[in-house]
Write a protein that holds these residues in place. Structure first.
Motif, PDB file in Angstrom:
ATOM      1  N   SER A 378       0.843  -1.196   0.000  1.00  0.00           N
ATOM      2  CA  SER A 378       0.000   0.000   0.000  1.00  0.00           C
ATOM      3  C   SER A 378       0.873   1.239   0.000  1.00  0.00           C
ATOM      4  O   SER A 378       2.092   1.174   0.211  1.00  0.00           O
ATOM      5  N   SER A 379       0.232   2.392  -0.200  1.00  0.00           N
ATOM      6  CA  SER A 379       0.957   3.658  -0.141  1.00  0.00           C
ATOM      7  C   SER A 379       1.491   3.919   1.257  1.00  0.00           C
ATOM      8  O   SER A 379       2.510   4.603   1.421  1.00  0.00           O
ATOM      9  N   LYS A 384       6.238   4.933   4.713  1.00  0.00           N
ATOM     10  CA  LYS A 384       7.005   4.531   5.897  1.00  0.00           C
ATOM     11  C   LYS A 384       8.419   4.114   5.510  1.00  0.00           C
ATOM     12  O   LYS A 384       9.390   4.406   6.232  1.00  0.00           O
ATOM     13  N   ALA A 385       8.570   3.440   4.369  1.00  0.00           N
ATOM     14  CA  ALA A 385       9.905   3.050   3.900  1.00  0.00           C
ATOM     15  C   ALA A 385      10.752   4.276   3.593  1.00  0.00           C
ATOM     16  O   ALA A 385      11.957   4.307   3.876  1.00  0.00           O
ATOM     17  N   ILE A 386      10.137   5.302   3.018  1.00  0.00           N
ATOM     18  CA  ILE A 386      10.870   6.536   2.703  1.00  0.00           C
ATOM     19  C   ILE A 386      11.287   7.237   3.988  1.00  0.00           C
ATOM     20  O   ILE A 386      12.421   7.715   4.104  1.00  0.00           O
ATOM     21  N   ALA A 387      10.413   7.248   4.981  1.00  0.00           N
ATOM     22  CA  ALA A 387      10.776   7.859   6.263  1.00  0.00           C
ATOM     23  C   ALA A 387      11.883   7.073   6.954  1.00  0.00           C
ATOM     24  O   ALA A 387      12.674   7.644   7.714  1.00  0.00           O
ATOM     25  N   ALA A 446      -3.334   6.375  -7.757  1.00  0.00           N
ATOM     26  CA  ALA A 446      -4.025   6.267  -6.478  1.00  0.00           C
ATOM     27  C   ALA A 446      -3.047   6.338  -5.311  1.00  0.00           C
ATOM     28  O   ALA A 446      -3.268   7.074  -4.334  1.00  0.00           O
ATOM     29  N   TRP A 447      -1.958   5.591  -5.397  1.00  0.00           N
ATOM     30  CA  TRP A 447      -0.979   5.588  -4.314  1.00  0.00           C
ATOM     31  C   TRP A 447      -0.309   6.957  -4.186  1.00  0.00           C
ATOM     32  O   TRP A 447      -0.045   7.420  -3.078  1.00  0.00           O
ATOM     33  N   SER A 448      -0.046   7.607  -5.319  1.00  0.00           N
ATOM     34  CA  SER A 448       0.590   8.931  -5.277  1.00  0.00           C
ATOM     35  C   SER A 448      -0.325   9.953  -4.624  1.00  0.00           C
ATOM     36  O   SER A 448       0.130  10.808  -3.846  1.00  0.00           O
ATOM     37  N   LYS A 452       0.378  12.062  -1.103  1.00  0.00           N
ATOM     38  CA  LYS A 452       0.206  13.504  -0.939  1.00  0.00           C
ATOM     39  C   LYS A 452      -0.691  13.824   0.254  1.00  0.00           C
ATOM     40  O   LYS A 452      -0.429  14.770   1.010  1.00  0.00           O
ATOM     41  N   GLU A 453      -1.752  13.051   0.416  1.00  0.00           N
ATOM     42  CA  GLU A 453      -2.646  13.266   1.552  1.00  0.00           C
ATOM     43  C   GLU A 453      -1.906  13.063   2.869  1.00  0.00           C
ATOM     44  O   GLU A 453      -2.049  13.845   3.822  1.00  0.00           O
TER      45      GLU A 453
END
Length: 495
Positions: A378-379, A384-387, A446-448, A452-453
Motif C-alpha cells: 500500500s501507499s 514509511k519506507a521513505i521515512a 491512487a498511491w501517489s 500527498k494526503e
C-alpha cells in the motif's frame, strides 16, 4: 503408480441451479480442473488440479462457481502443522525440491503494521494537497558533495514508486508492455529484469532500467544505450544466494531472440557472477558499464536483504554505484525453492533502516540513492519506507495484482490463467496491454494521491523532506532492539 496421499488445497463449488453448462470454465481453465462429459451432459471437477487462481470464478457468466481454500487437516499437533506434513508427503512422492512463486507467505512480523505516522495538529499547520503544491518528484543517482559541483546523471521520477525487475520469460510480453506503458505515461521507471529488452518495448526505453545479471542475457551495447539506467543484479529477496532458471520449453523464438540464446535451451543464471568475487571486482564492472555508456547513465546494484546488508551496501557505494536496490525477504519471484523463499534473508523495513543509518554514519549517504523492494502492499508501506531512509521503492507483486494476478503462487508452471506469468499464446492474449497499462497507471495515481494526503497531514510539502525523517515515525508493540534497529521511538514518546 500408487494413489497420491496428497489432497487438494482447494474446493470448487458449482451451483447446479445457476450453471447453464456453457463450458466457459472447461475451455478457459489452463489447469484442466473442469471437464465436460457428453455422455452424462455434466461438468466434472478435478479439484486436485486447482491452483486457486479464481479465473473460472470470475469468468462464469452466471456466478455458479465458487473456489474456496481448503487446506487438508490432520490430527491437531502444536508442532506439526498440516502444511508441513503434506509438504513432506509431496517430497516423499516426487523426491524433488518444492517450488513456489510470488513472495513468502510465512508468518513473519509485518513491521510496517507496527509503525505509525505523525500528523500536524495545533503547533504546525497541515497542508491541503488539493489547494497547495505537493512535490513527489524524486531524483535517483549520486549527489555531489558540494552544491557547486556538477550533478551526475539522475533518474527523474514523478512519483517515488517504480515497477521492479520482472523479465520477459518469467512474465509475458503483454505484462511487460502494460507496465512499460504505464511507467512511460506516468513519468516513472520500469525494469526489464534479466531477460533482455524486446524490440516492441523500445518506444518506452527512456523509462527503462535494464539489468545486467550473472547470465548476461540480452546484454550488448544497444541494450545499454537504450536504457535510462543500468542495474547489476547480484541477488533478490525471494532467493538470496541462489541463481535463476528459465526452462527450455519456455524459450520460444521471441525469447531466444531477446535473450540471445538458442531456442529450447535452458536459461541458467548462476548464483555468482563469475567475474565478481569481491568489492573490487564489482567496482570494475560498474565502471566498465559507465565507460561503455560514456558516463551518461546511473549504474546501480541490486542485492538481497541479508544479515550484514549494511556493510555490503557501504562497499557497493564505495565501489561507485549510483544507487543500491535492497530486496527484502517478502520479495516476489516467478520460481524459487520454497525453503529458500521462506527462510533466507531479513525484512526490508529493518534492512533499509540499518543501511541508511550506516551510510549516514560513514558520511557517504549522498553518494548513492537507496531503493527498497520486497512486499509493498500500500501507499502507507511506501511512505514509511521513505521515512526509514529509502529514496524510492520498487513494486512487483502489487503491480501484477493490478493486472489481474490472484496470488495462486504457481507462476513456475507457465499456466497462468490471467495471461501474466506464461508464454502460452492462447493464455497471453487474455491480458490486453492497453487495459493492463490503464490499471497499473491507476494504481500509481491512487498511491501517489494517498502519499500527498499523508504528507499534507504531516505538514510536509515535499517527499524529499520526509526521506530518512524517522521522527515522523513511532513504533507500536516492538521490542527495544527492534526500535533501535529501525531508529524510531515508541508511540507516546515526544520529539
Amino acid at each position: 503408480m500408487a494413489k497420491s496421499k496428497y489432497k487438494t488445497d482447494f474446493r470448487v463449488i458449482r451451483d447446479q441451479e445457476k450453471c447453464i453448462k456453457c463450458q466457459a470454465c472447461v475451455r478457459m481453465c489452463s489447469n484442466d480442473v473442469h471437464y465436460y462429459d457428453p455422455e452424462t451432459d455434466s461438468i466434472i471437477l478435478q479439484e486436485e488440479k486447482c491452483v486457486g487462481c479464481h479465473f473460472c470464478e470470475d469468468l462464469c457468466p452466471t456466478g455458479a462457481i465458487t473456489v474456496k481454500r481448503e487446506i487438508p487437516e490432520i490430527k491437531f499437533n502444536q508442532h506439526w502443522d498440516s502444511k508441513d506434513v503434506y509438504n513432506i508427503i509431496k517430497q516423499a512422492e516426487t523426491g524433488g525440491v518444492l517450488l513456489t512463486g510470488m513472495g513468502s507467505d510465512k508468518k513473519f512480523k509485518e513491521y510496517f503494521d507496527h509503525i505509525v505516522l505523525n500528523a500536524s495538529q495545533v503547533t504546525n499547520p497541515s497542508i491541503d494537497p488539493l489547494r497547495e503544491p505537493m512535490e513527489l518528484r524524486t531524483f535517483i543517482g549520486r549527489k555531489p558533495d558540494n552544491i557547486n559541483d556538477e550533478l551526475p546523471p539522475q533518474l527523474v521520477l514523478e512519483t517515488p514508486i517504480m515497477f521492479t525487475a520482472m523479465s520477459y520469460g518469467s512474465i509475458s510480453l503483454n505484462a511487460q508492455k502494460s507496465l512499460a506503458k504505464a511507467a512511460f505515461e506516468f513519468g516513472t521507471m520500469w525494469n526489464t529484469g534479466e531477460g533482455g529488452l524486446h524490440q516492441e518495448l523500445l518506444p518506452y526505453a527512456k523509462n527503462v532500467i535494464v539489468q545486467v545479471a550473472s547470465g548476461r542475457f540480452g546484454v550488448d551495447i544497444d541494450y545499454l544505450e537504450n536504457a535510462a539506467a543500468v542495474e547489476i543484479k547480484i541477488g533478490q529477496g525471494a532467493k538470496p544466494g541462489i541463481g535463476g532458471h528459465l526452462p527450455g520449453e519456455k524459450v520460444d523464438q521471441e525469447i531466444s531472440k531477446t535473450r540471445r540464446i538458442p531456442i529450447g535451451t535452458d536459461a541458467l543464471s548462476p548464483a555468482p557472477h563469475h567475474d565478481i568475487y569481491s568489492i573490487e571486482d564489482l567496482k570494475q564492472l560498474i565502471f566498465a558499464i559507465k565507460e561503455a555508456t560514456r558516463y551518461k547513465k546511473p549504474v546501480g546494484v541490486k542485492i538481497a536483504a541479508v544479515h550484514n546488508v549494511a556493510p555490503i551496501a557501504s562497499g557497493i557505494v564505495r565501489a561507485g554505484a549510483d544507487f543500491v536496490v535492497i530486496d527484502g525477504i517478502r520479495g516476489g519471484t516467478g520460481a524459487a525453492p520454497t525453503v529458500i523463499r521462506d527462510n533466507v534473508g531479513i525484512p526490508i523495513e529493518l534492512a533499509v533502516a540499518v543501511v541508511d543509518q550506516r551510510l549516514r554514519e560513514e558520511g557517504i549517504r549522498n553518494q548513492a540513492s537507496l531503493i527498497a523492494s520486497g512486499g509493498f502492499r500500500s501507499s502507507a508501506d511506501v511512505i514509511k519506507a521513505i521515512a526509514l531512509g529509502a529514496d524510492a521503492v520498487y513494486i512487483g507483486t502489487a503491480a501484477l495484482i493490478s493486472l489481474g494476478c490472484h496470488l495462486c503462487q504457481k507462476c513456475y508452471t507457465g499456466k497462468c490463467n490471467w495471461g501474466i506469468a506464461t508464454q502460452d499464446p492462447y493464455l497471453t492474449k487474455r491480458l490486453n496491454p492497453e487495459i493492463g497499462a490503464k490499471r497499473s497507471y491507476n494504481l500509481l495515481r491512487a498511491w501517489s494521491l494517498e502519499i500527498k494526503e499523508m504528507l499534507g497531514g504531516m505538514g510536509i510539502n515535499a517527499i524529499e523532506s520526509l526521506r530518512g525523517n524517522r521522527e515522523q515515525l513511532r513504533g507500536v508493540g516492538l521490542t527495544e532492539i527492534e526500535l533501535k534497529l529501525l531508529g524510531i521511538k515508541h508511540a507516546g514518546e515526544a520529539w
